[in-house]
Scaffold this motif. Sequence first.
Motif, PDB file in Angstrom:
ATOM      1  N   GLU A   1       0.829  -1.205   0.000  1.00 17.29           N
ATOM      2  CA  GLU A   1       0.000   0.000   0.000  1.00 17.29           C
ATOM      3  C   GLU A   1       0.864   1.255   0.000  1.00 17.29           C
ATOM      4  OE1 GLU A   1      -3.468   0.547  -0.211  1.00 17.29           O
ATOM      5  OE2 GLU A   1      -3.248  -1.501  -0.939  1.00 17.29           O
ATOM      6  N   ILE A   2       1.925   1.248   0.773  1.00 20.22           N
ATOM      7  CA  ILE A   2       2.831   2.401   0.809  1.00 20.22           C
ATOM      8  C   ILE A   2       3.482   2.583  -0.553  1.00 20.22           C
ATOM      9  CG2 ILE A   2       5.007   3.238   1.779  1.00 20.22           C
ATOM     10  CD1 ILE A   2       4.063   2.097   4.480  1.00 20.22           C
ATOM     11  N   ASP A   3       3.903   1.507  -1.178  1.00 17.41           N
ATOM     12  CA  ASP A   3       4.477   1.605  -2.524  1.00 17.41           C
ATOM     13  C   ASP A   3       3.456   2.124  -3.531  1.00 17.41           C
ATOM     14  OD1 ASP A   3       6.874   0.673  -1.553  1.00 17.41           O
ATOM     15  OD2 ASP A   3       6.533  -1.407  -2.197  1.00 17.41           O
ATOM     16  N   ARG A   4       2.214   1.652  -3.415  1.00 19.25           N
ATOM     17  CA  ARG A   4       1.151   2.107  -4.311  1.00 19.25           C
ATOM     18  C   ARG A   4       0.889   3.602  -4.105  1.00 19.25           C
ATOM     19  NH1 ARG A   4      -3.988   3.323  -4.001  1.00 19.25           N
ATOM     20  NH2 ARG A   4      -4.202   2.684  -1.836  1.00 19.25           N
ATOM     21  N   LEU A   5       0.855   4.045  -2.855  1.00 14.61           N
ATOM     22  CA  LEU A   5       0.632   5.463  -2.569  1.00 14.61           C
ATOM     23  C   LEU A   5       1.795   6.325  -3.077  1.00 14.61           C
ATOM     24  CD1 LEU A   5      -0.903   5.251   1.012  1.00 14.61           C
ATOM     25  CD2 LEU A   5      -2.073   5.852  -1.105  1.00 14.61           C
ATOM     26  N   ASN A   6       3.013   5.811  -2.945  1.00 16.22           N
ATOM     27  CA  ASN A   6       4.161   6.543  -3.479  1.00 16.22           C
ATOM     28  C   ASN A   6       4.075   6.678  -4.991  1.00 16.22           C
ATOM     29  OD1 ASN A   6       5.344   7.040  -0.989  1.00 16.22           O
ATOM     30  ND2 ASN A   6       6.572   5.165  -1.045  1.00 16.22           N
ATOM     31  N   GLU A   7       3.615   5.627  -5.657  1.00 13.71           N
ATOM     32  CA  GLU A   7       3.431   5.679  -7.110  1.00 13.71           C
ATOM     33  C   GLU A   7       2.345   6.683  -7.484  1.00 13.71           C
ATOM     34  OE1 GLU A   7       3.967   4.962 -11.107  1.00 13.71           O
ATOM     35  OE2 GLU A   7       5.235   4.408  -9.410  1.00 13.71           O
ATOM     36  N   GLU A   8       1.255   6.709  -6.725  1.00 20.38           N
ATOM     37  CA  GLU A   8       0.196   7.689  -6.969  1.00 20.38           C
ATOM     38  C   GLU A   8       0.718   9.104  -6.767  1.00 20.38           C
ATOM     39  OE1 GLU A   8      -3.034   7.470  -8.058  1.00 20.38           O
ATOM     40  OE2 GLU A   8      -2.479   5.414  -8.544  1.00 20.38           O
ATOM     41  N   ARG A   9       1.542   9.280  -5.741  1.00 20.65           N
ATOM     42  CA  ARG A   9       2.119  10.604  -5.479  1.00 20.65           C
ATOM     43  C   ARG A   9       3.002  11.039  -6.657  1.00 20.65           C
ATOM     44  NH1 ARG A   9       2.496  14.553  -1.417  1.00 20.65           N
ATOM     45  NH2 ARG A   9       3.972  16.039  -2.269  1.00 20.65           N
ATOM     46  N   ARG A  10       3.780  10.112  -7.180  1.00 17.40           N
ATOM     47  CA  ARG A  10       4.627  10.421  -8.326  1.00 17.40           C
ATOM     48  C   ARG A  10       3.782  10.822  -9.529  1.00 17.40           C
ATOM     49  NH1 ARG A  10       6.026   8.351 -12.782  1.00 17.40           N
ATOM     50  NH2 ARG A  10       4.962   6.400 -12.465  1.00 17.40           N
ATOM     51  N   LYS A  11       2.672  10.097  -9.763  1.00 12.94           N
ATOM     52  CA  LYS A  11       1.782  10.432 -10.876  1.00 12.94           C
ATOM     53  C   LYS A  11       1.165  11.814 -10.688  1.00 12.94           C
ATOM     54  CE  LYS A  11       0.485   5.705 -12.091  1.00 12.94           C
ATOM     55  NZ  LYS A  11      -0.618   4.723 -12.080  1.00 12.94           N
ATOM     56  N   LEU A  12       0.766  12.129  -9.454  1.00 11.98           N
ATOM     57  CA  LEU A  12       0.202  13.449  -9.180  1.00 11.98           C
ATOM     58  C   LEU A  12       1.236  14.552  -9.404  1.00 11.98           C
ATOM     59  CD1 LEU A  12      -1.935  12.782  -5.982  1.00 11.98           C
ATOM     60  CD2 LEU A  12      -2.765  13.419  -8.238  1.00 11.98           C
ATOM     61  N   ASP A  13       2.475  14.298  -9.001  1.00  8.77           N
ATOM     62  CA  ASP A  13       3.536  15.291  -9.224  1.00  8.77           C
ATOM     63  C   ASP A  13       3.776  15.508 -10.719  1.00  8.77           C
ATOM     64  OD1 ASP A  13       3.865  15.704  -6.533  1.00  8.77           O
ATOM     65  OD2 ASP A  13       5.586  14.348  -6.343  1.00  8.77           O
ATOM     66  N   GLU A  14       3.739  14.430 -11.498  1.00 14.78           N
ATOM     67  CA  GLU A  14       3.897  14.554 -12.944  1.00 14.78           C
ATOM     68  C   GLU A  14       2.739  15.332 -13.554  1.00 14.78           C
ATOM     69  OE1 GLU A  14       4.299  10.626 -14.520  1.00 14.78           O
ATOM     70  OE2 GLU A  14       6.351  10.377 -13.778  1.00 14.78           O
ATOM     71  N   ALA A  15       1.509  15.053 -13.088  1.00 15.23           N
ATOM     72  CA  ALA A  15       0.339  15.762 -13.601  1.00 15.23           C
ATOM     73  C   ALA A  15       0.432  17.248 -13.255  1.00 15.23           C
ATOM     74  CB  ALA A  15      -0.940  15.161 -13.035  1.00 15.23           C
ATOM     75  N   ARG A  16       0.897  17.545 -12.047  1.00 17.72           N
ATOM     76  CA  ARG A  16       1.051  18.949 -11.656  1.00 17.72           C
ATOM     77  C   ARG A  16       2.086  19.639 -12.531  1.00 17.72           C
ATOM     78  NH1 ARG A  16       3.598  19.671  -6.335  1.00 17.72           N
ATOM     79  NH2 ARG A  16       5.429  20.125  -7.547  1.00 17.72           N
ATOM     80  N   ALA A  17       3.184  18.963 -12.828  1.00 16.99           N
ATOM     81  CA  ALA A  17       4.218  19.549 -13.686  1.00 16.99           C
ATOM     82  C   ALA A  17       3.670  19.785 -15.096  1.00 16.99           C
ATOM     83  CB  ALA A  17       5.438  18.636 -13.738  1.00 16.99           C
TER      84      ALA A  17
END
Length: 144
Positions: A86-102
């Motif tokens: 779950e922590i790995d999945r959340l980290n991946e989601e965070r990375r996707k959100l950071d990419e979307a923000r960029a």
Amino acid sequence: MNTNALIRPAWTPATIALMVLGFMVFWPLGLAMLAYIIWGDRLESFKTEVNRSTDNFFSTFRGCTRGPAFRETSGNVAFDEWRDKEIDRLNEERRKLDEARAEFDAHMRDLRMARDREEFENFMAARRRKSDDGDKPTSVPEFG
């Protein structure tokens, strides 16, 4: 936030006035304002890169205290494995959100540039119309 700010990295009357005033008061202030006018549009990407770098730097420390080798165990291996996934999945989601923000930041920067270009083109068209209407050939008086 006002998207049509007076103090934006462009050659506006306000930024030119601040630059001149800065040179009159203390020359490094005028130089800083000139640098902002010329390279200010790169500040957003610079700020994003600095934030990303510091986040990556400090995430290495978070990994030391919360990494799989250093995590507290609950005593239940199945739960610990689920929590790690779950922590790995959340980290991946965070990375996707950071990419979307960029991507969104880049899109907004492109929109601002397009708006500025459109405003400039409208200005130039109005100027051309004005010069076409106002500049009639007149006789030039000869002196001499």
